[in-house]
Every structure is written in structure tokens, then in C-alpha cells.
Design a protein around this motif. Structure first.
Motif, PDB file in Angstrom:
ATOM      1  N   ALA A 137       0.835  -1.210   0.298  1.00 11.60           N
ATOM      2  CA  ALA A 137      -0.178   0.399  -0.004  1.00 11.60           C
ATOM      3  C   ALA A 137       0.930   1.268  -0.114  1.00 11.60           C
ATOM      4  O   ALA A 137       0.436   2.350  -1.013  1.00 11.60           O
ATOM      5  N   ALA A 138       1.982   0.980   0.381  1.00 12.17           N
ATOM      6  CA  ALA A 138       3.062   2.139   0.889  1.00 12.17           C
ATOM      7  C   ALA A 138       3.378   3.008  -0.628  1.00 12.17           C
ATOM      8  O   ALA A 138       3.236   3.938  -1.115  1.00 12.17           O
ATOM      9  N   SER A 139       3.219   2.243  -1.957  1.00 19.49           N
ATOM     10  CA  SER A 139       4.162   2.337  -2.789  1.00 19.49           C
ATOM     11  C   SER A 139       3.333   2.883  -3.522  1.00 19.49           C
ATOM     12  O   SER A 139       3.054   3.546  -5.040  1.00 19.49           O
ATOM     13  N   LYS A 140       1.903   2.823  -3.452  1.00 25.12           N
ATOM     14  CA  LYS A 140       1.151   3.264  -4.480  1.00 25.12           C
ATOM     15  C   LYS A 140       0.001   4.231  -3.640  1.00 25.12           C
ATOM     16  O   LYS A 140      -0.598   5.221  -3.913  1.00 25.12           O
ATOM     17  N   THR A 141       0.684   4.792  -2.299  1.00 20.59           N
ATOM     18  CA  THR A 141      -0.548   5.628  -1.976  1.00 20.59           C
ATOM     19  C   THR A 141       0.442   6.822  -2.003  1.00 20.59           C
ATOM     20  O   THR A 141       1.304   7.650  -1.947  1.00 20.59           O
ATOM     21  N   GLY A 142      -0.544   8.080  -2.471  1.00 17.70           N
ATOM     22  CA  GLY A 142       0.316   8.962  -2.652  1.00 17.70           C
ATOM     23  C   GLY A 142       0.344   9.711  -3.829  1.00 17.70           C
ATOM     24  O   GLY A 142       1.319  11.061  -4.707  1.00 17.70           O
ATOM     25  N   ARG A 143       0.435   8.354  -4.774  1.00 22.87           N
ATOM     26  CA  ARG A 143       1.339   8.712  -6.120  1.00 22.87           C
ATOM     27  C   ARG A 143       0.489   7.257  -7.206  1.00 22.87           C
ATOM     28  O   ARG A 143      -0.356   6.332  -6.766  1.00 22.87           O
ATOM     29  N   ILE A 165      -0.589  -0.158 -17.017  1.00 24.05           N
ATOM     30  CA  ILE A 165      -1.183   0.413 -16.088  1.00 24.05           C
ATOM     31  C   ILE A 165      -0.794   0.809 -14.590  1.00 24.05           C
ATOM     32  O   ILE A 165       0.514   0.130 -14.068  1.00 24.05           O
ATOM     33  N   TYR A 166      -1.179   1.754 -13.802  1.00 22.75           N
ATOM     34  CA  TYR A 166      -0.667   2.444 -12.736  1.00 22.75           C
ATOM     35  C   TYR A 166      -2.232   2.318 -11.522  1.00 22.75           C
ATOM     36  O   TYR A 166      -3.261   2.335 -11.659  1.00 22.75           O
ATOM     37  N   ALA A 167      -0.883   1.915 -10.899  1.00 24.28           N
ATOM     38  CA  ALA A 167      -2.683   1.696  -8.999  1.00 24.28           C
ATOM     39  C   ALA A 167      -2.177   3.467  -8.245  1.00 24.28           C
ATOM     40  O   ALA A 167      -0.944   3.883  -8.170  1.00 24.28           O
ATOM     41  N   ALA A 168      -3.338   3.674  -7.542  1.00 23.95           N
ATOM     42  CA  ALA A 168      -3.491   4.935  -6.904  1.00 23.95           C
ATOM     43  C   ALA A 168      -4.066   4.519  -5.441  1.00 23.95           C
ATOM     44  O   ALA A 168      -5.114   4.444  -5.888  1.00 23.95           O
ATOM     45  N   ILE A 169      -3.723   4.530  -4.299  1.00 30.40           N
ATOM     46  CA  ILE A 169      -4.957   5.487  -3.352  1.00 30.40           C
ATOM     47  C   ILE A 169      -4.259   6.638  -2.621  1.00 30.40           C
ATOM     48  O   ILE A 169      -2.737   7.090  -2.372  1.00 30.40           O
ATOM     49  N   ASP A 173      -6.076  16.239   0.296  1.00 24.31           N
ATOM     50  CA  ASP A 173      -5.983  16.427  -0.611  1.00 24.31           C
ATOM     51  C   ASP A 173      -5.222  16.251  -1.310  1.00 24.31           C
ATOM     52  O   ASP A 173      -3.685  17.094  -2.685  1.00 24.31           O
ATOM     53  N   ASP A 174      -4.603  14.992  -1.873  1.00 24.46           N
ATOM     54  CA  ASP A 174      -3.658  14.753  -2.606  1.00 24.46           C
ATOM     55  C   ASP A 174      -4.123  13.968  -4.561  1.00 24.46           C
ATOM     56  O   ASP A 174      -4.948  14.699  -4.447  1.00 24.46           O
ATOM     57  N   ALA A 175      -3.940  15.182  -4.395  1.00 20.41           N
ATOM     58  CA  ALA A 175      -3.724  14.986  -6.551  1.00 20.41           C
ATOM     59  C   ALA A 175      -2.575  14.873  -7.287  1.00 20.41           C
ATOM     60  O   ALA A 175      -1.565  14.812  -7.277  1.00 20.41           O
ATOM     61  N   LEU A 176      -2.952  14.528  -8.552  1.00 18.79           N
ATOM     62  CA  LEU A 176      -1.790  13.582  -9.439  1.00 18.79           C
ATOM     63  C   LEU A 176      -2.659  14.045 -11.001  1.00 18.79           C
ATOM     64  O   LEU A 176      -3.882  14.328 -10.543  1.00 18.79           O
ATOM     65  N   THR A 177      -1.469  13.907 -11.559  1.00 16.78           N
ATOM     66  CA  THR A 177      -1.803  14.478 -12.952  1.00 16.78           C
ATOM     67  C   THR A 177      -0.989  13.152 -13.702  1.00 16.78           C
ATOM     68  O   THR A 177       0.331  13.123 -13.253  1.00 16.78           O
ATOM     69  N   ASP A 222     -11.228  10.435  -1.371  1.00 18.92           N
ATOM     70  CA  ASP A 222     -11.712  10.004  -0.806  1.00 18.92           C
ATOM     71  C   ASP A 222     -11.399   8.482  -0.092  1.00 18.92           C
ATOM     72  O   ASP A 222     -12.413   8.112  -0.426  1.00 18.92           O
ATOM     73  N   ALA A 223     -10.770   8.365   0.644  1.00 15.91           N
ATOM     74  CA  ALA A 223      -9.960   6.616   0.822  1.00 15.91           C
ATOM     75  C   ALA A 223     -10.336   5.888  -0.120  1.00 15.91           C
ATOM     76  O   ALA A 223     -11.192   5.299  -0.951  1.00 15.91           O
ATOM     77  N   ALA A 224      -9.384   6.830  -2.050  1.00 15.74           N
ATOM     78  CA  ALA A 224     -10.017   6.186  -3.139  1.00 15.74           C
ATOM     79  C   ALA A 224      -8.994   4.984  -3.432  1.00 15.74           C
ATOM     80  O   ALA A 224      -7.652   5.498  -2.732  1.00 15.74           O
ATOM     81  N   GLU A 225      -9.314   4.036  -3.802  1.00 13.39           N
ATOM     82  CA  GLU A 225      -8.102   3.536  -5.026  1.00 13.39           C
ATOM     83  C   GLU A 225      -8.730   3.240  -6.036  1.00 13.39           C
ATOM     84  O   GLU A 225      -9.441   3.159  -6.646  1.00 13.39           O
ATOM     85  N   VAL A 226      -7.358   3.606  -7.238  1.00 10.94           N
ATOM     86  CA  VAL A 226      -7.896   3.616  -8.265  1.00 10.94           C
ATOM     87  C   VAL A 226      -7.349   3.223  -9.526  1.00 10.94           C
ATOM     88  O   VAL A 226      -5.721   2.468  -9.182  1.00 10.94           O
ATOM     89  N   LEU A 227      -6.991   2.023 -10.776  1.00 17.93           N
ATOM     90  CA  LEU A 227      -5.806   1.727 -11.763  1.00 17.93           C
ATOM     91  C   LEU A 227      -6.620   2.799 -13.023  1.00 17.93           C
ATOM     92  O   LEU A 227      -7.493   3.389 -13.199  1.00 17.93           O
TER      93      LEU A 227
END
Length: 233
Positions: A137-143, A165-169, A173-177, A222-227
Motif C-alpha cells: 500500500a505504501a508504494s501506491k499511496t499518494g502516487r 497500468i498504474y495503481a494509486a491510493i 488533498d492528494d492530487a495527481l496528474t 476520499d479513501a480512493a483506490e484507482v487503476l
């Protein structure tokens, strides 16, 4: 261009021991408007009852990726591989010229919940192959953590298609592009939680097709996990 695929619009299958939602046409679910997206052909969200599973069956010329969400998924195949996958594990099986495998819930008391993803390869008739890696989880959190690619870069599993394929948690205020190169498109699948993608609010099970855009923006989570799938057009 943005096209939303809501969770409750997906195909559904229920066989007692298996409850599944199909993003694209699969099995008894057929919708000519949802046959795939670029080389992305299947995203099945499967819940399998304790001690049950898919008996041995065959595949050809498909890159099959399993992403475990909860529980323990037991895999065996005709290449001699056998393992038990848990949350954070990503498995890639290249069916190639032909492979037989089975998938079972390893537990006799708890369910297993996982995504099975099929991507059409860019070459046919290759030798079958197998790979699995763990992404905590740490490797996907905030990135955006690359978990699968055409060349196995950055420690991802490799597949026979020009796709990533990318995974993110993400939360708060997390924001990614994620930038999309010319000739590329994206498919964003929300595993759980809620998030805004390119200005569109999405919840668990929802997805967004992103075409003719220069980037994918992820915010207001809000507690999101995405691919995020970066795909050729």
C-alpha cells in the motif's frame, strides 16, 4: 472527451458461489456499446465464496492480469505455476499459444475479492508466460505506481502490449496528474472510495474513458483506490 461508465450499469452475474460485475461484454453479458476500450477487453470484479472457484479452463492469446483486493486467491496452471495471491499481489499470465489454469478461493471461511483484467496482446501465438509481483500500500499511496507495462520498467510486471497500468491510493488533498502522449487514451477504474477525475465525480466501481485529452487529473479523493490504464488508440 470524457465518457462515464457507472458501476450499476455494468453487467452482472450471480451463481451463488460467484458474484461478478463486468465492465465490458463477457460471458452471458453482451452489450455492443461496451466491447472493450482499445486493447483493454475485460475488467471483471469477482467475489468468490469460501472454498469455491473456477475449475481448470483454457485461454489463448490474451494478457490476463489479476489484482487481489481482499482475501486469498489460489492459482495453478499448466506451466507448473502455483501460488496464493493476497492484497498487493499482481499476477500476469500470458496465455499465448495456449494455457490451462484454475483459480480458487484459498480460504474455507472467508471470501476473496479481486479484479481480473484482460488485455489483447500485440502478437499472437507466443509461448505462454507467467509473472507475479507485490506492490504494498505504501508504494501506491499518494502516487501513481506503475504495476504493468510492455517492458517491465520500474519493477512492474511485463505484458505483450504497448500499454501501462498504474495503481494509486489517494485521500484528502492528494492530487495527481498523468500526461497522455499523442495517440494515447486512458481508462480510469475506481476500485473503491470516491474521487474526481478530470472534473468528473466518481465512486467505487465507476470508470471514465478519457479520449482526445492531454492528461488525466485525479483530485478530491476520499479513501480512493484507482487503476489508470494508459492505452494506444
Amino acid at each position: 472527451m470524457l465518457n462515464v461508465r457507472k458501476s450499476n450499469e455494468r453487467g452482472a452475474a450471480s451463481f451463488g458461489w460467484l458474484k461478478s460485475r463486468h465492465t465490458f461484454s463477457f460471458g452471458h453479458y453482451y452489450d455492443p456499446k461496451h466491447m472493450g476500450f482499445g486493447p483493454l477487453r475485460v475488467i471483471n470484479e469477482d467475489n468468490v465464496a469460501p472454498g469455491r472457484g473456477f475449475d481448470s479452463h483454457g485461454h489463448r492469446d490474451m494478457e490476463i492480469i489479476s489484482y487481489v483486493l481482499d482475501g486469498a486467491l489460489e492459482h495453478k496452471d499448466s506451466m507448473g505455476n502455483g501460488s496464493v495471491l493476497r492484497y498487493g499481489d499482481v499476477q500476469r499470465m500470458s496465455a499465448g499459444s495456449g494455457v490451462v489454469h484454475s483459480e480458487y478461493n484459498h480460504s474455507k471461511t472467508e471470501g476473496v475479492h479481486f479484479l481480473q483484467i484482460w488485455i489483447e496482446p500485440n502478437t499472437a501465438g507466443e509461448a505462454p508466460g507467467y509473472e507475479e509481483k507485490h506492490f504494498d500500500a505504501a508504494s501506491k499511496t499518494g502516487r501513481l505506481r506503475l504495476i504493468a507495462s510492455n517492458d517491465g520498467r520500474e519493477g512492474s510486471v511485463s505484458m505483450r502490449q504497448d500499454a501501462s497500468i498504474y495503481a494509486a491510493i489517494l485521500n484528502g488533498d492528494d492530487a495527481l496528474t498523468h500526461q497522455l502522449a499523442a495517440g494515447r487514451q486512458a481508462y480510469v477504474h475506481v476500485i473503491r472510495g470516491s474521487i474526481t477525475v478530470n472534473g468528473v465525480a466518481l465512486n467505487g466501481g465507476d470508470a471514465l474513458k478519457v479520449t482526445e485529452e492531454s492528461q488525466v487529473s485525479l483530485e478530491k479523493a476520499d479513501a480512493a483506490e484507482v487503476l489508470v490504464f494508459d492505452l494506444p488508440q
